[in-house]
Design a protein around this motif. Structure first.
Motif, mmCIF file in Angstrom:
data_model
loop_
_atom_site.group_PDB
_atom_site.id
_atom_site.type_symbol
_atom_site.label_atom_id
_atom_site.label_comp_id
_atom_site.label_asym_id
_atom_site.label_seq_id
_atom_site.Cartn_x
_atom_site.Cartn_y
_atom_site.Cartn_z
ATOM 1 N N SER A 183 0.849 -1.182 0.000
ATOM 2 C CA SER A 183 0.000 0.000 0.000
ATOM 3 C C SER A 183 0.889 1.238 0.000
ATOM 4 O O SER A 183 1.890 1.281 0.708
ATOM 5 C CB SER A 183 -0.905 0.012 1.239
ATOM 6 O OG SER A 183 -1.679 1.196 1.295
ATOM 7 N N GLN A 184 0.535 2.200 -0.802
ATOM 8 C CA GLN A 184 1.302 3.446 -0.806
ATOM 9 C C GLN A 184 0.829 4.353 0.322
ATOM 10 O O GLN A 184 -0.350 4.667 0.428
ATOM 11 C CB GLN A 184 1.128 4.183 -2.126
ATOM 12 C CG GLN A 184 1.874 5.516 -2.154
ATOM 13 C CD GLN A 184 1.642 6.233 -3.449
ATOM 14 O OE1 GLN A 184 2.341 6.002 -4.422
ATOM 15 N NE2 GLN A 184 0.636 7.104 -3.477
ATOM 16 N N MET A 185 1.765 4.738 1.183
ATOM 17 C CA MET A 185 1.475 5.664 2.264
ATOM 18 C C MET A 185 2.311 6.921 2.094
ATOM 19 O O MET A 185 3.334 6.918 1.416
ATOM 20 C CB MET A 185 1.779 5.023 3.624
ATOM 21 C CG MET A 185 0.946 3.799 3.938
ATOM 22 S SD MET A 185 1.256 3.205 5.621
ATOM 23 C CE MET A 185 0.254 1.718 5.601
ATOM 24 N N ILE A 186 1.859 7.971 2.713
ATOM 25 C CA ILE A 186 2.632 9.203 2.830
ATOM 26 C C ILE A 186 2.636 9.579 4.302
ATOM 27 O O ILE A 186 1.581 9.572 4.951
ATOM 28 C CB ILE A 186 2.034 10.347 1.989
ATOM 29 C CG1 ILE A 186 1.925 9.943 0.512
ATOM 30 C CG2 ILE A 186 2.883 11.616 2.121
ATOM 31 C CD1 ILE A 186 1.248 10.984 -0.375
ATOM 32 N N CYS A 187 3.814 9.869 4.845
ATOM 33 C CA CYS A 187 3.890 10.250 6.258
ATOM 34 C C CYS A 187 4.611 11.577 6.397
ATOM 35 O O CYS A 187 5.286 12.040 5.465
ATOM 36 C CB CYS A 187 4.589 9.163 7.080
ATOM 37 S SG CYS A 187 6.299 8.835 6.604
ATOM 38 N N ASP A 188 4.458 12.202 7.547
ATOM 39 C CA ASP A 188 5.153 13.454 7.798
ATOM 40 C C ASP A 188 6.360 13.204 8.691
ATOM 41 O O ASP A 188 6.661 12.064 9.067
ATOM 42 C CB ASP A 188 4.208 14.511 8.395
ATOM 43 C CG ASP A 188 3.717 14.165 9.806
ATOM 44 O OD1 ASP A 188 4.277 13.231 10.429
ATOM 45 O OD2 ASP A 188 2.789 14.839 10.291
ATOM 46 N N LEU A 189 7.042 14.261 9.035
ATOM 47 C CA LEU A 189 8.285 14.147 9.785
ATOM 48 C C LEU A 189 8.069 13.600 11.193
ATOM 49 O O LEU A 189 8.963 12.967 11.755
ATOM 50 C CB LEU A 189 8.963 15.526 9.855
ATOM 51 C CG LEU A 189 10.404 15.569 10.341
ATOM 52 C CD1 LEU A 189 11.313 14.770 9.430
ATOM 53 C CD2 LEU A 189 10.887 17.013 10.425
ATOM 54 N N ASP A 190 6.881 13.800 11.744
ATOM 55 C CA ASP A 190 6.570 13.315 13.089
ATOM 56 C C ASP A 190 6.098 11.871 13.104
ATOM 57 O O ASP A 190 5.808 11.322 14.167
ATOM 58 C CB ASP A 190 5.498 14.199 13.739
ATOM 59 C CG ASP A 190 6.072 15.515 14.237
ATOM 60 O OD1 ASP A 190 7.289 15.565 14.505
ATOM 61 O OD2 ASP A 190 5.310 16.491 14.351
ATOM 62 N N GLY A 191 5.991 11.262 11.922
ATOM 63 C CA GLY A 191 5.538 9.875 11.866
ATOM 64 C C GLY A 191 4.038 9.709 11.788
ATOM 65 O O GLY A 191 3.528 8.589 11.910
ATOM 66 N N ASN A 192 3.300 10.804 11.578
ATOM 67 C CA ASN A 192 1.867 10.696 11.335
ATOM 68 C C ASN A 192 1.639 10.224 9.895
ATOM 69 O O ASN A 192 2.370 10.613 8.984
ATOM 70 C CB ASN A 192 1.178 12.048 11.525
ATOM 71 C CG ASN A 192 1.304 12.571 12.932
ATOM 72 O OD1 ASN A 192 0.814 11.968 13.875
ATOM 73 N ND2 ASN A 192 1.982 13.699 13.085
ATOM 74 N N ILE A 193 0.638 9.404 9.702
ATOM 75 C CA ILE A 193 0.299 8.942 8.360
ATOM 76 C C ILE A 193 -0.688 9.922 7.754
ATOM 77 O O ILE A 193 -1.765 10.173 8.302
ATOM 78 C CB ILE A 193 -0.279 7.511 8.413
ATOM 79 C CG1 ILE A 193 0.799 6.541 8.922
ATOM 80 C CG2 ILE A 193 -0.777 7.083 7.032
ATOM 81 C CD1 ILE A 193 0.290 5.150 9.191
#
Length: 361
Positions: A183-193
């Motif tokens: 599955s393609q995910m995108i996360c931010d620098l804090d590890g939130n999806i």
């Protein structure tokens, strides 16, 4: 994902709507366990569990079940997510059979349906500026909204299942040689999806995931503005996907690649945390259409757990989760002139004091 807890409780109130108060008796299922036992069984804290359970109870009213039955279903599912199997003690307590797949499927669908509220790509100008500023402070690359994280989930397949022909089985084999869905995910620098797409067979290339994804089309069409997402070597450079320089020849390109790798490393931390908290994701055995809901539900719970500052279970630092890189087969990386130009301009403006250094293709 930078909203404070009070905002999240407002979301909870909105999701609950004007429904009548949840019967206090329905909460007794969880109240009989102390905090340590709750964490051991569900890898979540009491406050986090109650937050989730309140919302799920209301959403499951359509099933016309008693409050106690709903709580049992929630407990069985959260326990399965955490441990990868239902605890014998729970099964005995509620006189349930070993196979609780239908319960898990039902609750997973309900929790996955909450993804619009708890898995959100930055929409407002302030949210985008804040995320981009945080990324630039961290590694020096400007205008980054997120990091692409194609995520493989190991699956079990029954050798006797007639629906699994050898050809079908091979479609699930990834570059590391084991069967998975991705599955393609995108996360931010804090590890939130920030985004999670449907599951595909494990042999799907990273680039194909991007090209067929809903979020990918939005980002490439600049629906969120002229921001980058960070992509690894399995992606093609484009005007909106920023990949490393394949053969760096200047100090500026080397420094850029180092910054890119630093930012890209957040995906490993995020995915390791996700799978360590929810062990079911390390060995899934459901059909493809069910898997997407299980994965998305765990991503919803991951974000909620982070917002409640729920610690990870002990031993996370020893957990290894090698992720295969699935490049496109049979073709070299596509050279996007606009993307190449934009990347070089970024390198010259942010990583070099000498403009005009050429970039290798």
């Amino acid at each position: 994902m930078s909203d404070a807890l009070p905002v999240w409780f407002a979301v909870q109130a909105e999701l609950l709507g004007h429904e009548e108060e949840v019967d206090s008796q329905s909460k007794s299922c969880f109240a009989c366990y102390d905090d340590d036992t709750l964490f051991e069984m569900f890898h979540l804290t009491r406050a986090c569990i109650e937050f989730v359970a309140d919302i799920v109870r209301v959403r499951m009213k359509q099933y016309m079940l008693t409050p106690s039955s709903v709580d049992i279903m929630i407990m069985i599912t959260l326990n399965f997510f955490a441990l990868g199997a239902s605890a014998v003690s729970l099964l005995r307590r509620f006189d349930l059979k070993t196979d609780c797949r239908q319960i898990v499927w039902t609750v997973s669908e309900v929790v996955a349906g909450m993804s619009d509220q708890f898995i959100s790509f930055p929409q407002t100008r302030k949210a985008k500026v804040d995320i981009a500023h945080m990324a630039e402070e961290f590694c020096g690359i400007p205008d980054v909204l997120g990091v692409l994280a194609p995520t493989h989930f190991h699956i079990r397949t029954a050798t006797h299942d007639k629906n699994w022909s050898e050809l079908v089985r091979q479609q699930y084999v990834n570059a590391l040689g084991y069967k998975s869905v991705v599955s393609q995910m995108i996360c931010d620098l804090d590890g939130n999806i920030l985004s999670v797409e449907k599951c595909c067979v494990g042999s799907t290339s990273d680039q194909d995931l991007w090209c067929t994804s809903f979020r990918g089309r939005e980002i490439e069409d600049e629906l969120y503005g002229q921001y980058w997402v960070i992509g690894g070597e399995g992606y093609h450079l484009s005007k909106r996907v920023l990949t490393p320089v394949s053969d760096p020849k200047s100090d500026a390109q080397i420094h850029f690649n180092e910054a890119h790798a630093k930012l890209h490393s957040v995906t490993r931390t995020t995915l390791r945390s996700l799978k360590w908290r929810f062990r079911c994701l390390t060995k899934l055995g459901f059909t493809l259409d069910k898997l997407t809901n299980v994965v998305k539900a765990c991503c919803v719970l991951h974000n909620i757990a982070k917002k409640f500052s729920v610690p990870l279970p002990p031993g996370e630092e020893k957990f290894e989760d090698p992720q295969p890189r699935n490049p496109c087969q049979g073709s070299a990386a596509v050279i996007n002139p606009d993307g190449l130009r934009a990347r070089q301009e970024l390198i010259e403006s942010s990583f070099s004091t000498v403009p005009g250094q050429g970039e290798p293709e």
